[in-house]
Design a protein around this motif. Structure first.
Motif, short mmCIF file in Angstrom:
data_model
loop_
_atom_site.label_atom_id
_atom_site.label_comp_id
_atom_site.label_asym_id
_atom_site.label_seq_id
_atom_site.Cartn_x
_atom_site.Cartn_y
_atom_site.Cartn_z
N MET A 1 0.71 -1.19 -0.30
CA MET A 1 0.24 0.00 0.44
C MET A 1 0.87 1.07 0.17
SD MET A 1 -2.73 0.61 2.60
CE MET A 1 -1.84 1.88 4.01
N ALA A 2 0.46 2.10 -0.62
CA ALA A 2 1.67 3.71 -1.15
C ALA A 2 1.14 4.28 0.07
CB ALA A 2 0.67 4.35 -1.90
N THR A 3 1.85 5.01 1.16
CA THR A 3 1.82 5.33 2.48
C THR A 3 2.67 7.40 1.65
OG1 THR A 3 3.70 4.83 2.92
CG2 THR A 3 2.67 3.75 3.56
N GLN A 4 1.88 8.00 2.75
CA GLN A 4 2.13 9.25 1.57
C GLN A 4 2.39 10.16 3.09
OE1 GLN A 4 -1.56 11.34 1.40
NE2 GLN A 4 -0.57 13.21 0.21
N ALA A 5 3.77 10.84 3.38
CA ALA A 5 4.38 11.12 4.15
C ALA A 5 3.30 12.28 5.07
CB ALA A 5 5.68 12.17 3.01
N LEU A 6 3.63 13.18 5.66
CA LEU A 6 2.42 13.87 6.40
C LEU A 6 3.96 15.08 6.72
CD1 LEU A 6 1.89 12.37 9.80
CD2 LEU A 6 0.20 12.73 8.40
N GLU A 7 2.61 16.53 5.95
CA GLU A 7 2.51 17.50 5.36
C GLU A 7 3.57 17.98 6.90
OE1 GLU A 7 0.38 21.02 5.16
OE2 GLU A 7 -0.13 19.57 3.05
N ASN A 8 4.58 18.27 6.60
CA ASN A 8 4.84 19.04 8.71
C ASN A 8 4.29 20.05 9.29
OD1 ASN A 8 6.76 20.52 10.12
ND2 ASN A 8 8.53 20.18 8.76
N PRO A 9 4.20 19.98 9.68
CA PRO A 9 2.89 21.44 10.38
C PRO A 9 4.04 22.66 10.92
CG PRO A 9 3.38 19.71 12.21
CD PRO A 9 4.37 19.13 11.43
N ALA A 10 4.86 22.53 10.53
CA ALA A 10 5.91 23.63 11.90
C ALA A 10 6.02 25.17 10.44
CB ALA A 10 7.41 22.94 11.04
N GLU A 11 5.44 26.12 11.08
CA GLU A 11 5.48 28.02 10.22
C GLU A 11 6.80 28.45 10.71
OE1 GLU A 11 2.32 29.00 12.64
OE2 GLU A 11 0.67 28.03 12.99
N ILE A 12 7.27 29.22 9.29
CA ILE A 12 7.71 29.83 9.96
C ILE A 12 7.92 31.19 10.10
CG2 ILE A 12 10.65 30.65 9.09
CD1 ILE A 12 10.55 27.60 7.89
N ASP A 13 7.95 31.66 11.04
CA ASP A 13 6.76 32.99 11.53
C ASP A 13 8.51 34.22 11.07
OD1 ASP A 13 9.08 33.52 13.19
OD2 ASP A 13 7.79 34.18 14.99
N THR A 14 8.15 35.48 11.02
CA THR A 14 8.50 36.61 10.36
C THR A 14 10.40 36.77 11.11
OG1 THR A 14 7.89 38.11 11.48
CG2 THR A 14 6.60 37.42 9.22
N ALA A 15 10.10 36.29 12.04
CA ALA A 15 11.95 36.52 12.63
C ALA A 15 12.55 35.61 12.96
CB ALA A 15 11.70 36.97 14.10
N GLY A 16 11.61 35.00 11.12
CA GLY A 16 13.08 33.08 11.28
C GLY A 16 12.93 32.18 12.73
N LEU A 17 12.05 32.30 13.49
CA LEU A 17 11.81 31.03 14.57
C LEU A 17 11.07 29.96 13.04
CD1 LEU A 17 10.56 32.78 18.04
CD2 LEU A 17 12.47 32.48 16.78
N ILE A 18 11.48 28.95 14.36
CA ILE A 18 10.72 27.49 13.07
C ILE A 18 9.86 27.35 14.38
CG2 ILE A 18 10.69 25.33 12.44
CD1 ILE A 18 13.77 26.55 11.23
N ILE A 19 8.27 27.13 14.60
CA ILE A 19 6.68 26.94 15.45
C ILE A 19 6.38 25.85 14.25
CG2 ILE A 19 5.66 27.27 16.59
CD1 ILE A 19 6.20 30.62 16.32
N THR A 20 7.00 24.36 15.70
CA THR A 20 6.12 23.16 15.26
C THR A 20 5.03 23.03 16.45
OG1 THR A 20 8.38 22.48 14.29
CG2 THR A 20 6.18 21.31 14.78
N PRO A 21 4.16 23.32 16.53
CA PRO A 21 2.85 23.49 17.31
C PRO A 21 2.97 21.28 18.00
CG PRO A 21 1.67 24.38 15.77
CD PRO A 21 3.35 23.86 15.36
N LEU A 22 2.31 21.55 19.21
CA LEU A 22 2.74 19.90 19.61
C LEU A 22 1.38 19.13 20.16
CD1 LEU A 22 5.34 20.32 21.66
CD2 LEU A 22 5.96 18.99 20.19
N GLN A 23 0.49 19.98 20.82
CA GLN A 23 -0.83 19.43 20.27
C GLN A 23 -2.07 20.17 20.01
OE1 GLN A 23 -1.72 16.06 22.10
NE2 GLN A 23 0.02 16.00 22.34
N PRO A 24 -2.94 20.77 19.53
CA PRO A 24 -4.04 20.77 19.53
C PRO A 24 -3.78 22.97 19.54
CG PRO A 24 -5.37 19.09 19.05
CD PRO A 24 -3.69 19.13 19.61
N THR A 25 -3.98 22.53 20.75
CA THR A 25 -4.06 24.47 21.57
C THR A 25 -3.15 25.13 22.42
OG1 THR A 25 -5.34 23.55 23.42
CG2 THR A 25 -6.84 24.09 21.74
#
Ligand code: SIN
Length: 288
Positions: A1-25
């Motif tokens: 069965m073909a697997t699809q890579a999960l999209e990386n949820p990280a956001e890069i903000d304007t100050a260059g920070l890479i923010i990866t949420p861990l839980q929904p809220t």
């Protein structure tokens, strides 16, 4: 069965920070910044915004000295020296959190498990509690010793409408007198609203400190106990939590006004130690 890579949820903000949420809220891991160096204004603003948005943020691979820890925290407000701090460090705001007290923790695993922690916030016994805290590891057990933070806004939102109504306008005590007296200090017993409005996010926050003998005022003791039991049950729901496993050179930065936390004591008599710095709030906000 073909697997699809999960999209990386990280956001890069304007100050260059890479923010990866861990839980929904609640909870995000942040990289793209070196905390041992002075940060730019844009990074400071972005980090503060991330703390307010995610309530607790985590950095990995940040080897810091005591001075660098204090210099980083000091960019977010005046550092607060806790009255129970044993001053072992060059900076008086460095508070060592170490499970070393034999009377409290003992050297037997069961006793450690029995004592446990309590869902709490830091300095809620003050009229104007500290707003933020920056915690870094010093000595970690090989396993165990995680810290849990609860999204105290979600804890409120997830209550039944009936319970929300019952809590409306009620105040709860935050009593730290015992610990203060032990170090020769006193402070009046303060009561804060059970549900506070966060002045930056506008969110409603369910804010009770179970390490400070909470009692809800203006109702029968039995009613206070029943309401506190409901609130504690809410805090304990894994759906409202983020749990952080410490690794060497980790840093946690949380919003004390939007969370409660719990240190998981499952590491027997290992001398786990973390250093915490609290960041003072503006006296103007005495009612929050
Ligand atoms: C704290 O309670 O402020 C620190 C939490 C921990 O020891 O993990």
């Amino acid at each position: 069965m073909a697997t699809q890579a999960l999209e990386n949820p990280a956001e890069i903000d304007t100050a260059g920070l890479i923010i990866t949420p861990l839980q929904p809220t609640i909870g995000a891991e942040v990289s793209g910044v070196d905390l041992s160096q002075p940060i730019t204004d844009a990074q400071r603003v972005a980090i503060r915004a991330a703390v307010v948005k995610y309530k607790v943020i985590f950095f990995r691979d940040q080897p810091l000295t005591t001075e660098q820890h204090a210099a980083f925290a000091g960019q977010f407000g005046p550092l607060y020296t806790h009255p129970t701090t044993h001053h072992q460090s060059s900076n008086t705001a460095i508070h060592s959190i170490a499970a070393r007290d034999e009377r409290e923790y003992g050297d037997r695993f069961k006793r450690v498990l029995d004592s446990g922690d309590a869902y709490h916030t830091d300095t809620s016994w003050r009229l104007v509690p500290t707003w933020g805290a920056v915690l870094r590891d010093i000595n970690l057990p090989e396993q165990g010793g995680d810290t849990i933070w609860v999204d105290a806004n979600l804890a409120y939102e997830a209550l039944s409408d009936e319970l929300k109504q019952r809590l409306e306008g009620l105040h709860v005590t935050h009593n730290f007198l015992g610990a203060l007296k032990a170090v020769g200090q006193e402070y009046p017993i303060v009561a804060h609203p059970v549900v506070r409005t966060h002045r930056e996010s506008g969110q409603k926050i369910l804010w009770v400190n179970f390490s400070q003998q909470p009692q809800i005022l203006g109702v029968e003791l039995s009613e206070s106990k029943a309401l506190l039991d409901e609130i504690l049950r809410q805090y304990k729901r894994p759906e409202l939590q983020v749990r952080f496993s410490w690794r060497k050179n980790s840093v946690a930065f949380w919003d004390n006004r939007a969370t409660v936390h719990y240190a998981v004591r499952n590491y027997a008599d290992f001398p786990r130690e973390l250093h915490r710095i609290l960041i003072a709030d503006e006296p103007l906000w005495a009612d929050l």
